[in-house]
Enzyme design. Structure first.
Site, mmCIF file in Angstrom:
data_model
loop_
_atom_site.group_PDB
_atom_site.id
_atom_site.type_symbol
_atom_site.label_atom_id
_atom_site.label_comp_id
_atom_site.label_asym_id
_atom_site.label_seq_id
_atom_site.Cartn_x
_atom_site.Cartn_y
_atom_site.Cartn_z
ATOM 1 N N GLU A 235 21.041 36.238 34.867
ATOM 2 C CA GLU A 235 20.188 35.047 34.930
ATOM 3 C C GLU A 235 18.724 35.472 34.880
ATOM 4 O O GLU A 235 18.306 36.386 35.590
ATOM 5 C CB GLU A 235 20.485 34.294 36.230
ATOM 6 C CG GLU A 235 19.596 33.123 36.536
ATOM 7 C CD GLU A 235 19.949 32.476 37.875
ATOM 8 O OE1 GLU A 235 19.216 31.578 38.309
ATOM 9 O OE2 GLU A 235 20.967 32.881 38.498
ATOM 10 N N GLU A 240 10.976 28.471 38.562
ATOM 11 C CA GLU A 240 11.546 27.704 39.664
ATOM 12 C C GLU A 240 10.362 27.186 40.455
ATOM 13 O O GLU A 240 9.577 27.974 40.996
ATOM 14 C CB GLU A 240 12.460 28.571 40.517
ATOM 15 C CG GLU A 240 13.718 28.997 39.778
ATOM 16 C CD GLU A 240 14.752 29.586 40.711
ATOM 17 O OE1 GLU A 240 15.696 28.868 41.077
ATOM 18 O OE2 GLU A 240 14.600 30.763 41.072
#
Length: 526
Positions: A235, A240
């Site tokens: 990932e 974020e």
């Protein structure tokens, strides 16, 4: 021999029939029409071409019902075990259906813009969403990020503490696992095949069969739970963020592509042994606040989250080729026509403003974190995933495990916030409780737009997002746009800034690099 061969053929035939019967089915109650989303691919010459893409919502959000009827196979956070008596039987008896994107999930698109609403109330209440960019109706778009940069605009002004508008890449199969797992009839069209570095065990289907066996409904999430199996893969978290804090984070795995795990050997958020799996659940994160700069990102700060911002991420290799080894992940922002380099870490023992092997090793030591990043391959491991190709994920979510405090508050909450690495943002340690956030901020949303992808320096000097619209040109020695070139001393190294309006640093690049004018505000050694 002949009879044995005939028996072998009969077994193969029976096996194929069994696979055909016990399959992850597709429903027919709601037509699946993917919302369109345009994006651009760019070239080193500075030209960009528009791609007519589309998005699909993850299968976990979809209505799951009996194949020939309307009965739910899954309601709230519980399976109907009279239908789903086993993983295989459930795959035979149940089907995922098409989605009504706007009214059920709060997902809307317009041109290059994607809006994800936090809470959407229709017949049921929906919380957040996760969508994937599609190459065509049945295939995810695969991005090969080595020696490239990825750029997009984002508006996080309506995301409070506890929410996470995330843009990231994962090593999913391009077809959602449809060809690899014969029992997966739904495929990428219906958002199957998800995996990430947490090896999530909250997925209802993995590898074409259900995850009902061992399922434990969540005490805090009315829509979720945890099954026996998880789905692991590398990932790369590009973004974020909420309006208070942001981080970008690589998470390598021992095997980059999607694999199945079982129980606590999955590791990650959903298991009792966080570091017991084959992936790095922590990653090596760069959060400006966590690195000591408390005035860089947030409302009214250098990167002002009251307004949209263009986010640029570069994936540099050791030999500047698409087949080289990942050596550095760099970040820039563009806002109101100004290119803003990522903030520098304020810790002398952990310097830098980009992610490198040296940065990650010194950060883990300074913060006292377990270095599972290096244990699972570090930058080279992340690079292996980037080389294989990754699927783009765009999402909005809240956190039933740690209330997003790892992103925007002091975490762990009982640690001394004056110690390096504990403070990650200004949110209170009692904030982010999903039930409270959902009640207080149901109208929260995030907007992603103007996605661009191309060679280094190609995506944010050509009218992308909120950035300038000047054309990329190359200088043979120094930037011609900086008014402070005569006072600069020293040399800028490869990839570093070397000019731009108001720039007072070095304007000459170390050999053999040339100072390249990306736009009037920013020049880079390329």
């Amino acid at each position: 021999m002949a009879s044995s061969f005939q028996l072998y053929k009969a077994l193969l035939f029976f096996s194929s029939l069994l696979s055909a019967v016990q399959a992850q089915k597709v429903g027919t109650q709601q037509a699946e029409v993917h919302p369109g989303l345009t994006w651009q691919t760019c070239t080193s010459s500075g030209s960009c071409t528009t791609v007519n893409g589309e998005v699909t919502i993850d299968a976990n959000w979809r209505w799951l019902h009996t194949v020939n009827g309307y009965t739910n196979c899954y309601t709230g956070n519980e399976w109907d075990t009279s239908i789903c008596t086993s993983n295989e039987v459930c795959a035979e008896q149940c089907a995922v259906d098409g989605a009504n994107y706007a009214s059920t999930y709060g997902i809307t698109t317009s041109g290059s813009s994607l809006r994800l609403n936090f809470v959407t109330q229709s017949q049921q209440k929906n919380i957040g969403s996760r969508v994937y960019l599609m190459d065509d109706e049945d295939t995810y778009t695969m991005f090969y990020l080595l020696n490239k940069e990825f750029t997009f605009d984002v508006d996080v002004s309506e995301l409070p503490c506890g929410l996470n508008g995330a843009v990231y890449f994962v090593s999913m199969d391009a077809d959602g696992g449809k060809s690899r797992y014969a029992t997966n009839e739904a495929g990428a069209k219906y958002g199957t095949g998800y995996c990430d570095s947490q090896c999530p065990r909250d997925l209802k289907f993995i590898n074409g069969v259900a995850n009902v066996e061992g399922w434990e409904s969540s005490d805090t999430n009315p829509n979720g739970g945890v099954g026996n199996h998880g789905s692991c893969c590398a990932e790369m978290d590009i973004w974020e963020a909420n309006s208070i804090s942001t981080a970008f984070t690589p998470h390598p795995c021992d095997t980059p592509g999607q694999t199945l795990c079982t129980g606590d050997s999955c590791g990650g958020t959903y298991s009792n042994d966080r570091y017991g799996g084959t992936c790095d659940p922590d990653g090596c994160d760069f959060n400006s606040y966590r690195q000591g700069n408390k005035t860089f990102y947030g409302p009214g700060l250098t990167v002002d989250t009251n307004s949209p911002v263009t986010v640029v991420t570069q994936f540099l290799t050791d030999d500047n080729t698409d087949t080289g080894t990942l050596s550095e992940i760099k970040r820039f922002y563009v806002q109101n026509g100004v290119v803003i380099p990522n903030s520098e870490s304020t810790y002398p023992a952990n310097p830098g403003n980009s992610i490198t092997t040296e940065f990650c090793e010194s950060q883990k030591e300074l913060f006292g974190d377990v270095d599972v990043f290096s244990a699972h391959g570090g930058m080279a491991g992340m690079g292996a995933a980037l080389e294989q190709g990754m699927v783009l994920v765009l999402s909005l979510w809240d956190d039933n495990y740690s209330n997003m405090l790892w992103l925007d508050s002091n975490y762990p909450t009982d640690a001394d916030p004056t110690q390096p690495g504990i403070a990650r943002g200004t949110c209170p340690t009692d904030s982010g409780v999903p039930s409270e956030v959902e009640a207080q901020y149901p109208n929260a949303y995030v907007v992603y737009s103007n996605i661009k992808f191309g060679p280094i320096g190609s995506t944010f000097g050509n009218g992308g997002g909120s950035g300038p619209t000047t054309t990329v040109t190359t200088s043979t020695a120094t930037s011609t746009t900086s008014s402070a070139t005569s006072t600069a001393t020293g040399q800028a190294q490869h990839w570093e800034q070397c000019g731009g309006n108001g720039w007072t640093g070095p304007t000459v690049c170390a050999s053999p690099w040339a100072c390249t004018v990306v736009n009037s505000w920013y020049s880079q050694c390329l």
